[in-house]
Design a protein around this motif. Structure first.
Motif, PDB file in Angstrom:
ATOM      1  N   LEU A 110       0.812  -1.215   0.000  1.00  0.00           N
ATOM      2  CA  LEU A 110       0.000   0.000   0.000  1.00  0.00           C
ATOM      3  C   LEU A 110       0.849   1.270   0.000  1.00  0.00           C
ATOM      4  O   LEU A 110       0.311   2.374   0.057  1.00  0.00           O
ATOM      5  N   ARG A 111       2.156   1.112  -0.041  1.00  0.00           N
ATOM      6  CA  ARG A 111       3.081   2.245  -0.036  1.00  0.00           C
ATOM      7  C   ARG A 111       2.826   3.165   1.159  1.00  0.00           C
ATOM      8  O   ARG A 111       2.769   4.406   1.016  1.00  0.00           O
ATOM      9  N   LEU A 112       2.712   2.572   2.324  1.00  0.00           N
ATOM     10  CA  LEU A 112       2.513   3.339   3.552  1.00  0.00           C
ATOM     11  C   LEU A 112       3.873   3.857   4.012  1.00  0.00           C
ATOM     12  O   LEU A 112       4.503   3.329   4.916  1.00  0.00           O
ATOM     13  N   THR A 113       4.333   4.917   3.352  1.00  0.00           N
ATOM     14  CA  THR A 113       5.712   5.375   3.532  1.00  0.00           C
ATOM     15  C   THR A 113       6.001   5.826   4.962  1.00  0.00           C
ATOM     16  O   THR A 113       7.143   5.735   5.423  1.00  0.00           O
ATOM     17  N   TRP A 114       4.985   6.314   5.665  1.00  0.00           N
ATOM     18  CA  TRP A 114       5.223   6.765   7.038  1.00  0.00           C
ATOM     19  C   TRP A 114       5.662   5.591   7.919  1.00  0.00           C
ATOM     20  O   TRP A 114       6.681   5.670   8.612  1.00  0.00           O
ATOM     21  N   THR A 115       4.912   4.498   7.872  1.00  0.00           N
ATOM     22  CA  THR A 115       5.273   3.364   8.720  1.00  0.00           C
ATOM     23  C   THR A 115       6.531   2.666   8.214  1.00  0.00           C
ATOM     24  O   THR A 115       7.339   2.181   9.005  1.00  0.00           O
ATOM     25  N   ILE A 116       6.725   2.634   6.903  1.00  0.00           N
ATOM     26  CA  ILE A 116       7.960   2.060   6.339  1.00  0.00           C
ATOM     27  C   ILE A 116       9.167   2.856   6.824  1.00  0.00           C
ATOM     28  O   ILE A 116      10.210   2.294   7.171  1.00  0.00           O
ATOM     29  N   GLY A 117       9.021   4.177   6.871  1.00  0.00           N
ATOM     30  CA  GLY A 117      10.112   5.038   7.298  1.00  0.00           C
ATOM     31  C   GLY A 117      10.540   4.809   8.734  1.00  0.00           C
ATOM     32  O   GLY A 117      11.673   5.139   9.107  1.00  0.00           O
ATOM     33  N   TYR A 118       9.653   4.259   9.549  1.00  0.00           N
ATOM     34  CA  TYR A 118      10.017   3.879  10.915  1.00  0.00           C
ATOM     35  C   TYR A 118      10.576   2.457  10.971  1.00  0.00           C
ATOM     36  O   TYR A 118      11.517   2.178  11.721  1.00  0.00           O
ATOM     37  N   ALA A 119       9.975   1.562  10.214  1.00  0.00           N
ATOM     38  CA  ALA A 119      10.333   0.148  10.339  1.00  0.00           C
ATOM     39  C   ALA A 119      11.714  -0.161   9.771  1.00  0.00           C
ATOM     40  O   ALA A 119      12.429  -1.011  10.321  1.00  0.00           O
ATOM     41  N   VAL A 120      12.101   0.477   8.682  1.00  0.00           N
ATOM     42  CA  VAL A 120      13.381   0.137   8.042  1.00  0.00           C
ATOM     43  C   VAL A 120      14.577   0.461   8.946  1.00  0.00           C
ATOM     44  O   VAL A 120      15.442  -0.400   9.149  1.00  0.00           O
ATOM     45  N   PRO A 121      14.687   1.670   9.525  1.00  0.00           N
ATOM     46  CA  PRO A 121      15.829   1.898  10.423  1.00  0.00           C
ATOM     47  C   PRO A 121      15.772   1.039  11.676  1.00  0.00           C
ATOM     48  O   PRO A 121      16.821   0.648  12.210  1.00  0.00           O
ATOM     49  N   ALA A 122      14.566   0.736  12.143  1.00  0.00           N
ATOM     50  CA  ALA A 122      14.449  -0.153  13.303  1.00  0.00           C
ATOM     51  C   ALA A 122      15.001  -1.534  12.969  1.00  0.00           C
ATOM     52  O   ALA A 122      15.756  -2.130  13.758  1.00  0.00           O
ATOM     53  N   LEU A 123      14.656  -2.051  11.791  1.00  0.00           N
ATOM     54  CA  LEU A 123      15.160  -3.352  11.372  1.00  0.00           C
ATOM     55  C   LEU A 123      16.671  -3.308  11.168  1.00  0.00           C
ATOM     56  O   LEU A 123      17.383  -4.275  11.474  1.00  0.00           O
ATOM     57  N   ALA A 124      17.179  -2.187  10.673  1.00  0.00           N
ATOM     58  CA  ALA A 124      18.625  -2.039  10.515  1.00  0.00           C
ATOM     59  C   ALA A 124      19.329  -2.168  11.858  1.00  0.00           C
ATOM     60  O   ALA A 124      20.365  -2.841  11.985  1.00  0.00           O
ATOM     61  N   GLY A 125      18.761  -1.542  12.893  1.00  0.00           N
ATOM     62  CA  GLY A 125      19.350  -1.655  14.216  1.00  0.00           C
ATOM     63  C   GLY A 125      19.330  -3.070  14.740  1.00  0.00           C
ATOM     64  O   GLY A 125      20.310  -3.552  15.331  1.00  0.00           O
ATOM     65  N   VAL A 126      18.229  -3.771  14.510  1.00  0.00           N
ATOM     66  CA  VAL A 126      18.128  -5.173  14.930  1.00  0.00           C
ATOM     67  C   VAL A 126      19.166  -6.016  14.192  1.00  0.00           C
ATOM     68  O   VAL A 126      19.828  -6.879  14.794  1.00  0.00           O
ATOM     69  N   ALA A 127      19.321  -5.773  12.888  1.00  0.00           N
ATOM     70  CA  ALA A 127      20.300  -6.529  12.098  1.00  0.00           C
ATOM     71  C   ALA A 127      21.709  -6.325  12.630  1.00  0.00           C
ATOM     72  O   ALA A 127      22.497  -7.269  12.732  1.00  0.00           O
ATOM     73  N   ALA A 128      22.044  -5.090  12.976  1.00  0.00           N
ATOM     74  CA  ALA A 128      23.388  -4.804  13.492  1.00  0.00           C
ATOM     75  C   ALA A 128      23.639  -5.559  14.784  1.00  0.00           C
ATOM     76  O   ALA A 128      24.719  -6.137  14.979  1.00  0.00           O
ATOM     77  N   ARG A 129      22.661  -5.580  15.670  1.00  0.00           N
ATOM     78  CA  ARG A 129      22.830  -6.277  16.948  1.00  0.00           C
ATOM     79  C   ARG A 129      22.774  -7.788  16.783  1.00  0.00           C
ATOM     80  O   ARG A 129      23.166  -8.524  17.690  1.00  0.00           O
ATOM     81  N   SER A 130      22.280  -8.244  15.645  1.00  0.00           N
ATOM     82  CA  SER A 130      22.146  -9.680  15.402  1.00  0.00           C
ATOM     83  C   SER A 130      23.298 -10.241  14.586  1.00  0.00           C
ATOM     84  O   SER A 130      23.232 -11.365  14.097  1.00  0.00           O
TER      85      SER A 130
END
Length: 211
Positions: A110-130
């Protein structure tokens, strides 16, 4: 409700909780349910900012159950992102990754860019710690492009803190040159490429038997 959410976002918890009302209910009718549910999310966020993890968990568990029943994709993705932040604070990165993966799976079509804009950096942080600093750096680069394109400023205090910690971890693990190279790859990715990378990162973090 919007004023209350903004107050919580800015760190004015007293004003936020007063505007959001602690006795929020979920009445009949989609509009009323939407307003009440976002109030509930805001109260959970306020508890999280205030360090009351038990209250945040109770409120956000209730919010996620309600969001799944509401049928509004934006609200569901927003709630998933917030619960993912709680999981990060609790040290449950695989749980956070699963929630972020569901949020992105809901938002990308649905191109919900607002929620995508929060989720992508959050996932990046999780990836770094993982233990995946290269993909983390790439996702951080993609997040920078998303933020510039959508004016999203994902600086809700707990999620900012966990993302910043992940950014430092990825930079330290890769070194400046390799970090910037991966970052630039992410900066030039299309939305389809970012979605595919995010899906692969979530699958890697949540794989049975990992670690």
């Amino acid at each position: 409700v919007l004023a209350g959410l903004a107050a919580v976002f800015a760190g004015d918890l007293a004003a936020g909780t007063d505007l959001l009302r602690p006795d929020v209910q979920l009445p009949d009718g989609d509009a009323e349910r939407w307003i009440s549910l976002h109030s509930l999310i805001g109260l959970g966020q306020a508890a999280l900012v205030g360090g009351d993890v038990d209250a945040a968990r109770a409120l956000l568990d209730q919010a996620l159950t309600a969001a799944r029943g509401l049928g509004n994709e934006f609200t569901l993705a927003t709630t998933l992102n917030t619960v993912a932040t709680l999981r990060e604070v609790l040290g449950d990165d695989p749980g956070a990754a699963a929630l972020l993966g569901e949020s992105l799976g809901t938002a990308w079509p649905l191109r919900l860019t607002w929620t995508i804009g929060y989720a992508v950096p959050a996932l990046a942080g999780v990836a770094a710690r993982s233990g995946d600093p290269e993909d983390a750096a790439t996702l951080f680069g993609a997040a920078a492009t998303l933020g510039a394109a959508t004016a999203v400023d994902p600086h809700f205090p707990p999620s900012r803190e966990t993302a910043d910690a992940g950014l430092l971890a990825a930079r330290d693990a890769l070194g400046e040159r390799d970090f910037l190279a991966a970052w630039e790859v992410g900066r030039s990715m299309t939305a389809v490429q970012v979605a595919a990378l995010a899906e692969a990162v979530v699958a890697g973090i949540t794989a049975p038997g990992r670690g």
